[in-house]
Scaffold this active site. Structure first.
Site, PDB file in Angstrom:
ATOM      1  N   VAL A 107      48.283  37.901  30.582  1.00  0.00           N
ATOM      2  CA  VAL A 107      48.101  37.551  31.951  1.00  0.00           C
ATOM      3  C   VAL A 107      47.579  36.236  32.172  1.00  0.00           C
ATOM      4  CG1 VAL A 107      46.926  38.257  33.983  1.00  0.00           C
ATOM      5  CG2 VAL A 107      48.079  40.107  32.657  1.00  0.00           C
ATOM      6  N   PRO A 149      37.128  33.540  23.461  1.00  0.00           N
ATOM      7  CA  PRO A 149      36.653  33.344  22.261  1.00  0.00           C
ATOM      8  C   PRO A 149      37.797  33.247  21.432  1.00  0.00           C
ATOM      9  CG  PRO A 149      35.282  35.011  22.873  1.00  0.00           C
ATOM     10  CD  PRO A 149      36.131  34.722  24.185  1.00  0.00           C
ATOM     11  N   GLY A 164      40.427  36.002  20.948  1.00  0.00           N
ATOM     12  CA  GLY A 164      40.956  36.586  22.055  1.00  0.00           C
ATOM     13  C   GLY A 164      42.115  36.026  22.572  1.00  0.00           C
ATOM     14  N   ASP A 198      44.583  41.876  38.622  1.00  0.00           N
ATOM     15  CA  ASP A 198      44.840  43.350  38.736  1.00  0.00           C
ATOM     16  C   ASP A 198      43.995  44.118  39.721  1.00  0.00           C
ATOM     17  OD1 ASP A 198      46.810  45.409  38.402  1.00  0.00           O
ATOM     18  OD2 ASP A 198      45.511  46.195  36.696  1.00  0.00           O
TER      19      ASP A 198
END
Length: 236
Positions: free
Chosen positions: A33, A53, A56, A116
């Site tokens: 996303v 990080p 990620g 979201d």
């Protein structure tokens, strides 16, 4: 009397083209996303900082970091990251941390989108069709992103493939017109003449129009006449 004017339809969003060129957009997160959010921001010529990080970052975000397209901060979000931010896009799988980002943005009056979580958004991302300068956005106001994508594809399928090129040429013609008729008071005449060109010339004519054609067409601006493309070329 009321029937003379459009009715008010509440519950919508104020859809605008937000100019973010050279502004600082902070993206919190580095997954799929976030990758989409980053691309939207880069397409709008924003300066993007990604806080996440390195472990990620997905493949696309890692690529943009490696290419120097974005600034990367290799750690989790900290409140100080908001300093200097003009907009915040948060896309992390941690509801509590996301809400904290939202609250901090509210305190600092920074517009934010928490992916979201519609109640924690100052604005939504719609489904966008892009062809050069042409951008068409479909929004469901956060209710059905997939449906927005379906509607956008249906709209895009009805548009000519060369629409973007035509708009590019119209933009160039409009700029040239402002150079020969720069006075503010000429605004209404400029707008009417440009509207006439767009309505009377075909899309193919607008795509085919070159600099010489523009100069020939502009020679008729003062009189208000809008000759056809073949007339313009016949007089060159």
């Amino acid at each position: 009397m009321a029937s003379k004017f459009p009715p008010v339809q509440g519950g919508g969003s104020l859809i605008v083209a937000w100019q973010t060129k050279s502004k600082h957009i902070l993206v919190v997160g580095g997954g799929e996303v976030a990758a989409g959010r980053i691309l939207h921001a880069l397409n709008a010529d924003a300066n993007v900082t990604v806080v996440c990080p390195v472990s990620g970052l997905n493949e696309e975000v890692a690529f943009r970091v490696a290419e120097g397209q974005v600034t990367h901060v290799d750690r989790n979000f900290e409140p100080a990251d908001l300093d200097g931010a003009d907009m915040v896009l948060c896309a992390i799988d941690d509801p509590e941390a996301s809400t904290q980002v939202w609250k901090l943005c509210k305190e600092k009056r920074i517009p934010a989108n928490i992916a979201d979580v519609p109640p924690e958004c100052d604005f939504y991302f719609g489904s966008v069709y892009r062809d050069g300068p042409l951008q068409v956005m479909v929004s469901t106001n956060g209710n059905g992103p997939k449906l927005a994508s379906i509607v956008r594809k249906k709209i895009a399928s009805t548009l000519p493939d060369n629409m973007g090129a035509a708009i590019d040429n119209v933009g160039r013609l409009r700029k040239k017109l402002r150079e020969i008729a720069p006075r503010t008071e000429e605004g209404p005449k400029r707008m009417k003449w440009m509207s006439g060109v767009c309505e009377s010339w075909s899309l193919d004519d607008l795509v085919e129009m070159n600099d010489a054609d523009m100069e020939g067409l502009l020679a008729h601006y003062e009189s208000g006449k809008i000759p056809a493309l073949n007339e313009v070329r016949a007089s060159q």
